[in-house]
Design a protein around this motif. Structure first.
Motif, PDB file in Angstrom:
ATOM      1  N   PRO A 100       0.507   4.812   7.199  1.00  0.00           N
ATOM      2  CA  PRO A 100      -0.322   4.174   8.224  1.00  0.00           C
ATOM      3  C   PRO A 100      -1.117   5.198   9.031  1.00  0.00           C
ATOM      4  O   PRO A 100      -0.779   6.380   9.079  1.00  0.00           O
ATOM      5  CB  PRO A 100       0.693   3.445   9.102  1.00  0.00           C
ATOM      6  CG  PRO A 100       2.002   4.064   8.818  1.00  0.00           C
ATOM      7  CD  PRO A 100       1.934   4.614   7.425  1.00  0.00           C
TER       8      PRO A 100
ATOM      9  N   SER B 262       0.836  -1.196   0.000  1.00  0.00           N
ATOM     10  CA  SER B 262       0.000   0.000   0.000  1.00  0.00           C
ATOM     11  C   SER B 262       0.874   1.250   0.000  1.00  0.00           C
ATOM     12  O   SER B 262       1.898   1.315   0.671  1.00  0.00           O
ATOM     13  CB  SER B 262      -0.886  -0.010   1.237  1.00  0.00           C
ATOM     14  OG  SER B 262      -1.412   1.284   1.449  1.00  0.00           O
TER      15      SER B 262
ATOM     16  N   SER C  83      -7.393  10.926  14.877  1.00  0.00           N
ATOM     17  CA  SER C  83      -6.366  10.147  14.204  1.00  0.00           C
ATOM     18  C   SER C  83      -5.862  10.900  12.978  1.00  0.00           C
ATOM     19  O   SER C  83      -6.466  11.889  12.549  1.00  0.00           O
ATOM     20  CB  SER C  83      -6.919   8.785  13.802  1.00  0.00           C
ATOM     21  OG  SER C  83      -8.122   8.949  13.084  1.00  0.00           O
TER      22      SER C  83
ATOM     23  N   HIS D 184      -2.807  10.433   9.360  1.00  0.00           N
ATOM     24  CA  HIS D 184      -1.843   9.602   8.642  1.00  0.00           C
ATOM     25  C   HIS D 184      -0.454  10.213   8.727  1.00  0.00           C
ATOM     26  O   HIS D 184      -0.304  11.429   8.706  1.00  0.00           O
ATOM     27  CB  HIS D 184      -2.244   9.459   7.173  1.00  0.00           C
ATOM     28  CG  HIS D 184      -3.462   8.629   6.961  1.00  0.00           C
ATOM     29  ND1 HIS D 184      -4.731   9.171   6.914  1.00  0.00           N
ATOM     30  CD2 HIS D 184      -3.609   7.291   6.806  1.00  0.00           C
ATOM     31  CE1 HIS D 184      -5.603   8.195   6.720  1.00  0.00           C
ATOM     32  NE2 HIS D 184      -4.957   7.041   6.663  1.00  0.00           N
TER      33      HIS D 184
ATOM     34  N   SER E  79      -5.138  -3.142  20.332  1.00  0.00           N
ATOM     35  CA  SER E  79      -6.049  -4.283  20.398  1.00  0.00           C
ATOM     36  C   SER E  79      -7.350  -3.781  20.979  1.00  0.00           C
ATOM     37  O   SER E  79      -7.346  -3.125  22.023  1.00  0.00           O
ATOM     38  CB  SER E  79      -5.479  -5.378  21.300  1.00  0.00           C
ATOM     39  OG  SER E  79      -4.187  -5.723  20.864  1.00  0.00           O
TER      40      SER E  79
ATOM     41  N   TRP F 266      -2.474   6.711  12.521  1.00  0.00           N
ATOM     42  CA  TRP F 266      -2.009   6.873  13.903  1.00  0.00           C
ATOM     43  C   TRP F 266      -3.132   7.453  14.751  1.00  0.00           C
ATOM     44  O   TRP F 266      -3.847   8.352  14.301  1.00  0.00           O
ATOM     45  CB  TRP F 266      -0.807   7.829  13.959  1.00  0.00           C
ATOM     46  CG  TRP F 266       0.354   7.329  13.196  1.00  0.00           C
ATOM     47  CD1 TRP F 266       0.515   7.369  11.841  1.00  0.00           C
ATOM     48  CD2 TRP F 266       1.528   6.684  13.721  1.00  0.00           C
ATOM     49  NE1 TRP F 266       1.713   6.789  11.492  1.00  0.00           N
ATOM     50  CE2 TRP F 266       2.357   6.365  12.616  1.00  0.00           C
ATOM     51  CE3 TRP F 266       1.948   6.353  15.008  1.00  0.00           C
ATOM     52  CZ2 TRP F 266       3.573   5.725  12.773  1.00  0.00           C
ATOM     53  CZ3 TRP F 266       3.164   5.728  15.165  1.00  0.00           C
ATOM     54  CH2 TRP F 266       3.967   5.412  14.058  1.00  0.00           C
ATOM     55  N   GLU F 267      -3.270   6.939  15.953  1.00  0.00           N
ATOM     56  CA  GLU F 267      -4.229   7.509  16.899  1.00  0.00           C
ATOM     57  C   GLU F 267      -3.488   8.514  17.773  1.00  0.00           C
ATOM     58  O   GLU F 267      -2.350   8.277  18.192  1.00  0.00           O
ATOM     59  CB  GLU F 267      -4.856   6.423  17.772  1.00  0.00           C
ATOM     60  CG  GLU F 267      -5.640   5.369  16.980  1.00  0.00           C
ATOM     61  CD  GLU F 267      -6.830   5.950  16.223  1.00  0.00           C
ATOM     62  OE1 GLU F 267      -7.375   6.993  16.651  1.00  0.00           O
ATOM     63  OE2 GLU F 267      -7.212   5.362  15.182  1.00  0.00           O
TER      64      GLU F 267
ATOM     65  N   GLU G  50       0.412   3.758  16.513  1.00  0.00           N
ATOM     66  CA  GLU G  50      -0.113   3.281  15.239  1.00  0.00           C
ATOM     67  C   GLU G  50      -1.392   2.505  15.491  1.00  0.00           C
ATOM     68  O   GLU G  50      -1.430   1.615  16.350  1.00  0.00           O
ATOM     69  CB  GLU G  50       0.952   2.408  14.562  1.00  0.00           C
ATOM     70  CG  GLU G  50       0.905   2.516  13.062  1.00  0.00           C
ATOM     71  CD  GLU G  50       1.968   1.687  12.380  1.00  0.00           C
ATOM     72  OE1 GLU G  50       3.121   1.693  12.863  1.00  0.00           O
ATOM     73  OE2 GLU G  50       1.640   1.048  11.370  1.00  0.00           O
ATOM     74  N   ALA G  51      -2.421   2.841  14.736  1.00  0.00           N
ATOM     75  CA  ALA G  51      -3.745   2.259  14.992  1.00  0.00           C
ATOM     76  C   ALA G  51      -3.698   0.735  14.933  1.00  0.00           C
ATOM     77  O   ALA G  51      -4.390   0.045  15.691  1.00  0.00           O
ATOM     78  CB  ALA G  51      -4.764   2.809  13.995  1.00  0.00           C
ATOM     79  N   ALA G  52      -2.848   0.190  14.042  1.00  0.00           N
ATOM     80  CA  ALA G  52      -2.764  -1.263  13.893  1.00  0.00           C
ATOM     81  C   ALA G  52      -2.264  -1.934  15.167  1.00  0.00           C
ATOM     82  O   ALA G  52      -2.460  -3.139  15.361  1.00  0.00           O
ATOM     83  CB  ALA G  52      -1.838  -1.604  12.729  1.00  0.00           C
ATOM     84  N   ASN G  53      -1.596  -1.165  16.048  1.00  0.00           N
ATOM     85  CA  ASN G  53      -1.059  -1.744  17.274  1.00  0.00           C
ATOM     86  C   ASN G  53      -2.029  -1.721  18.436  1.00  0.00           C
ATOM     87  O   ASN G  53      -1.686  -2.135  19.543  1.00  0.00           O
ATOM     88  CB  ASN G  53       0.222  -1.011  17.685  1.00  0.00           C
ATOM     89  CG  ASN G  53       1.363  -1.332  16.750  1.00  0.00           C
ATOM     90  OD1 ASN G  53       1.425  -2.428  16.208  1.00  0.00           O
ATOM     91  ND2 ASN G  53       2.243  -0.370  16.534  1.00  0.00           N
TER      92      ASN G  53
END
Lengths: 94, 252
Positions: free
Chosen positions: A6, A2, A25, A27, A60, A8-9, A55-58
């Motif tokens: 990424p 992509s 949030s 980018h 849970s 980010w919050e 990072e939002a992907a981190n």
């Protein structure tokens, strides 16, 4: 791969003694730039003295469909609220 | 040249740099590659406008003919503008805009650093306020230069092309004239040439991190500081000054 940066919050602490609060949030290519972007996007009107980004992907997160097993059991347990005690006036605000 | 005449000229140079660059940067608003950069560029443009109000406001005060910052910004023609040619260069792509910003930020941060100890407290006061904003501008533009220079093949090539194109416009920053002589003797402002070494060191370090090569050229386009501009300034002023020219004194 992509080409999007990424997500980010962003968490900002408004003043000393307060905790960081989620404000939104954005980018950014990395953490450093995310902080700079957060500075420009979320603290333009003097809102903060400290910035966290993650990072939002981190993150849970709990699933909305689990809300029954996660939260409903505590609905019927009012005794967990410490509201059955008389607090002496001398104690002041708690 | 009296001290006040020199100071007036010098303040115009500072204020015209910031107003022209601010206008250039503001041209990106709504057009930036990503939302976050759009807001960051708008913030930079606003900071520069704020600085312009101070520098040109003080210039009008020093001149003593009742001209305000607005009069000076909106009612002077190109030949009365004293900005560096660098800041009127067209935006080009995003990388070129950031390269122009970086080359200027590096110079401006050093200049403001010297002005903090100006013997004229009015100048020192403005420098103190502006230097915090400019420290952030420089941090941001330097990071972007490194990120894009040491990035993909495409971004590297674009940044190198931007540097090649803009490099010959940086020499003007360090050309001293009578204004510099008078003001440096009075301890009001540094001599333009005295900033060169520090600037080259700072810019060289960042460009090295960015894997960019400084062009092998010491040629300097000049004239901006004495009112001889490229054709671009006229277009900028036409945009910027239209309203006050068409509707004199309009306010809202």
């Amino acid at each position: 791969m992509s080409n999007e940066w990424p997500l980010w919050e962003v968490f900002i602490r408004g003043q000393h003694g307060m905790s960081h609060r989620h404000v939104g949030s954005l980018h950014a290519p990395d953490g450093e730039m995310a902080i700079k972007n957060a500075r420009d996007v979320y603290t333009r009107r003097n809102e903060g003295i400290s910035i966290w980004v993650v990072e939002a992907a981190n993150i849970s997160a709990s699933s909305p469909s689990d809300k029954g097993p996660l939260y409903e059991p505590s609905n019927s347990k009012v005794y967990r609220h410490p509201s059955f005690f008389d607090i002496p006036d001398d104690v002041g605000a708690m | 040249m009296t001290r006040d005449e020199a100071l007036f000229e010098f303040l115009l140079r500072l204020g015209d740099n910031t107003v022209v660059l601010s206008h250039r940067v503001s041209e990106w608003i709504g057009h930036s590659p990503v939302l976050e950069e759009d807001i960051a560029l708008a913030n930079t443009a606003l900071d520069l406008i704020g600085q312009t109000r101070f520098w040109l406001g003080l210039a009008g005060e020093v001149e003593g003919k009742g001209r305000t910052a607005d009069n000076l910004a909106y009612l002077r023609d190109a030949w009365d503008y004293r900005n560096l040619l660098l800041v009127e260069r067209p935006n080009g792509d995003f990388g070129k805009t950031m390269m122009r910003q970086f080359l200027f930020d590096a110079w401006q941060s050093l200049m403001l650093g010297k002005l903090l100890t100006s013997s004229d407290p009015r100048v020192a006061e403005i420098a103190a306020k502006a230097s915090k904003e400019v420290a952030y501008h420089l941090e941001r533009s330097a990071d972007t230069i490194v990120g894009l220079g040491d990035g993909t093949e495409d971004s590297h090539n674009r940044m190198q092309a931007a540097l090649d194109d803009l490099w010959d416009y940086t020499g003007e920053m360090f050309i001293s004239d009578e204004v510099d002589e008078v003001l440096s003797t009075a301890g009001i402002a540094p001599n333009a040439a005295s900033l060169k070494e520090e600037w080259e060191e700072l810019v060289g370090r960042i460009l090295k991190d960015a894997t960019l090569t400084i062009p092998d050229s010491s040629y300097a386009h000049k004239g901006g500081k004495s009112g001889v501009h490229t054709e671009h300034l006229g277009f900028i002023l036409a945009d910027m000054q239209f309203l006050q020219r068409a509707y004199p004194g309009a306010s809202w």
